[in-house]
Design a protein around this motif. Structure first.
Motif, PDB file in Angstrom:
ATOM      1  N   LYS A 187       0.813  -1.212   0.000  1.00 32.51           N
ATOM      2  CA  LYS A 187       0.000   0.000   0.000  1.00 32.51           C
ATOM      3  C   LYS A 187       0.849   1.265   0.000  1.00 32.51           C
ATOM      4  CE  LYS A 187      -4.269   1.535   2.237  1.00 32.51           C
ATOM      5  NZ  LYS A 187      -5.150   1.359   3.428  1.00 32.51           N
ATOM      6  N   GLN A 190       0.693   3.281  -3.242  1.00 33.13           N
ATOM      7  CA  GLN A 190      -0.584   3.955  -3.416  1.00 33.13           C
ATOM      8  C   GLN A 190      -0.667   5.217  -2.577  1.00 33.13           C
ATOM      9  OE1 GLN A 190      -3.920   1.463  -2.451  1.00 33.13           O
ATOM     10  NE2 GLN A 190      -5.443   2.886  -3.293  1.00 33.13           N
ATOM     11  N   GLU A 193       1.426   8.148  -4.075  1.00 33.67           N
ATOM     12  CA  GLU A 193       1.005   8.729  -5.345  1.00 33.67           C
ATOM     13  C   GLU A 193      -0.072   9.794  -5.200  1.00 33.67           C
ATOM     14  OE1 GLU A 193      -0.141   5.396  -7.658  1.00 33.67           O
ATOM     15  OE2 GLU A 193       1.911   4.846  -8.205  1.00 33.67           O
ATOM     16  N   ASP A 194      -0.700   9.916  -4.047  1.00 31.63           N
ATOM     17  CA  ASP A 194      -1.745  10.911  -3.860  1.00 31.63           C
ATOM     18  C   ASP A 194      -1.134  12.193  -3.307  1.00 31.63           C
ATOM     19  OD1 ASP A 194      -3.967  12.305  -2.150  1.00 31.63           O
ATOM     20  OD2 ASP A 194      -5.050  10.958  -3.492  1.00 31.63           O
TER      21      ASP A 194
END
Length: 261
Positions: A187, A190, A193-194
């Motif tokens: 995770k 993920q 990347e935000d």
């Protein structure tokens, strides 16, 4: 025959429409809006950090305490704000169906303890004051030919063994740590990347949002970074974004070492 195929076409189309209409409400992500207020004063709270832990997206509330975030039914939203108790809520169908959902945050009660301004007395004479200042007892070990030094903690035989183990079998030391949390480690990418999540973490130092996102305990984070040669001062003072990037770098290095072995 032409009429037959036309009839089949409309039957298939109507079946698809019926299936679409009977899809459980909230099964897909959509915009979810709500308002965050102070539980004591009932006033809106601005700049509250809101993170969807399931979809790894984040946002902040505006001056009216309102926010909009992508969410689906059963997603968990995590709310954090300086001076207030963090809170998690589960998104339900009713929250989408009815407008003006409000989330109340409770203020933390701070107990001020006695602060010692001068833990040691200074005389004004440099040679005396230098001898009286507390010393850092963490030892750094370096080996000729290696570009980095290794922090082994207090001076002891175990510290040397730890350093040699990190050099000779670096993947083995981390395999158990990462092996206990494979889903959380996957995770990491993920979360990184935000951009909004990164902005939120850059202003945090308490590890609470990070531990909720990765579902890791604070002690696990400290163990991983310690075994990746990060100093105790970095682990103690870095913001949550720096800790996230350090965890990610450590995991990438571990994967490379693990493949080589």
């Amino acid at each position: 025959m032409k009429y037959y195929f036309t009839l089949l076409f409309f039957l298939a189309l109507s079946t698809a429409v019926i299936a679409q209409d009977t899809t459980p409400e909230g099964s897909e992500s959509r915009d979810f809006s709500a308002r965050v207020i102070n539980a004591q004063t009932q006033r809106p709270l601005e700049s509250v950090h809101v993170v969807n832990l399931n979809q790894v997206v984040g946002t902040i509330t505006d001056a009216q305490g309102e926010f909009t975030i992508r969410a689906a039914v059963n997603d968990t939203l995590f709310f954090s704000y300086l001076g207030f108790k963090t809170q998690k809520i589960r998104v339900t169908n009713d929250m989408f169906r009815f407008a003006e959902t409000q989330v109340e945050l409770t203020e933390l009660a701070y107990a001020l303890e006695e602060v010692i301004v001068q833990p040691y007395q200074l005389t004004g004479f440099l040679d005396i004051d230098v001898r009286n200042l507390p010393m850092n007892n963490a030892y750094q070990y370096s080996i000729s030919g290696l570009p980095v030094s290794y922090e082994g903690g207090n001076k002891s035989p175990n510290a040397v063994t730890k350093v040699l183990g990190a050099i000779m079998n670096p993947a083995d030391l981390l395999r158990n740590l990462f092996g206990r949390h494979p889903r959380q480690m996957r995770k990491l990418r993920q979360v990184k990347e935000d951009d909004r999540i990164r902005d939120l973490l850059a202003s945090k130092f308490d590890r609470e949002t990070l531990t909720e996102l990765l579902q890791l305990e604070k002690v696990d984070i400290e163990d991983i970074l310690t075994n990746c040669n990060y100093s105790s001062s970095f682990i103690r003072t870095a913001n949550d974004l720096q800790i996230l990037d350090a965890l990610s770098a450590c995991y990438e290095e571990f994967k490379v070492l693990n493949r080589q072995n």
